[in-house]
Write a protein that holds these residues in place. Structure first.
Motif: not given
Length: 262
Positions: A195-206
């Motif tokens: 859900s946070l990825i919508q705020l900042w796309a690079p978070l998908k690589w967490n």
């Protein structure tokens, strides 16, 4: 180094009782598959090794934590370091021993699952049930073993977390507890971060999301397409990123271990 590995194997056998985990991992699937799993769920139960997959995960986390914390709790780290071995050799010997223990538990679980499957088929192989038994107990060994391999690759991340906590907090209980929570809640935490990825796309690589995808990687073209669609990169990039995460965590765990006072 061979002598050090042999000593670690003796500690695992006599001190950490790895054989108890192996016996449980062997017996549990035989009992569950033959007594508690209905015919329609037999094939899906093989994926969890008849319920022993959780035993393997917990056993791996417990053995990883104990192999490090007990050295400092019992004070055996001092005579160990007084010999010709460096801290890096000791660290690597413990990691290798834990990985061997992990595969040992998998082998025993596989044996128990195979025996449980054969017993169940023999119990329900009557003339009227033979077709259904064959269908519901069918097993694609190639996909099955590949899934086990990916589960192991994903477990390297959990092992690294346990190593970090056991060296930082100097507590096996804290390390084991966090490892178990992470093993259960990784997929949940990964869903939360989505859900946070919508705020900042690079978070998908967490690391949590990457570890979750790697653990369930099937190698199929559809799975590769889904990875390409979600991450915008091929599966090999995902594995490179995951490998980098794991290497950094193990390097950090060694750095902490190397600086610990004895």
């Amino acid at each position: 180094m061979f002598t050090l590995l042999k000593q670690e194997a003796m500690k695992a056998w006599k001190q950490n009782r790895v054989y108890i985990w192996a016996i449980i991992a062997f017996v549990l699937p035989i009992i569950t598959l033959t007594s508690f799993i209905p015919m329609a769920s037999q094939a899906s139960a093989y994926g969890s090794l008849g319920g022993s997959s959780i035993i393997i995960t917990i056993g791996m986390l417990v053995l990883t934590a104990l192999s490090f914390t007990q050295e400092f709790t019992f004070g055996t780290i001092r005579p160990l370091l007084s010999r010709q071995y460096s801290r890096l050799q000791i660290f690597l010997a413990k990691i290798i021993t834990v990985i061997v223990e992990y595969f040992l538990l998998i082998v025993f679980s596989l044996a128990g699952t195979a025996i449980g499957r054969l017993i169940y088929r023999a119990m329900h192989d009557g003339s009227t049930e033979k077709v259904y038994t064959t269908y519901y107990t069918s097993l694609d060994w190639k996909s099955f073993l590949f899934a086990l391999l990916m589960s192991f690759v994903g477990s390297l991340f959990l092992m690294a977390i346990v190593l970090l906590v056991s060296n930082i907090a100097k507590s096996s209980a804290a390390a084991i507890s966090l490892g178990i929570v992470m093993s259960v809640a990784t997929s949940i935490l990964s869903a939360v971060t989505s859900s946070l990825i919508q705020l900042w796309a690079p978070l998908k690589w967490n690391p949590l999301t990457v570890q979750n995808v790697v653990s369930y990687y099937s190698g199929t073209s559809d799975f590769n397409k889904s990875i390409q669609s979600y991450f915008g990169a091929g599966a090999w990039v995902l594995f490179v990123v995951y490998g980098a995460y794991v290497l950094v965590m193990y390097a950090l765990a060694y750095w902490i271990f190397n600086r610990r006072s004895v």
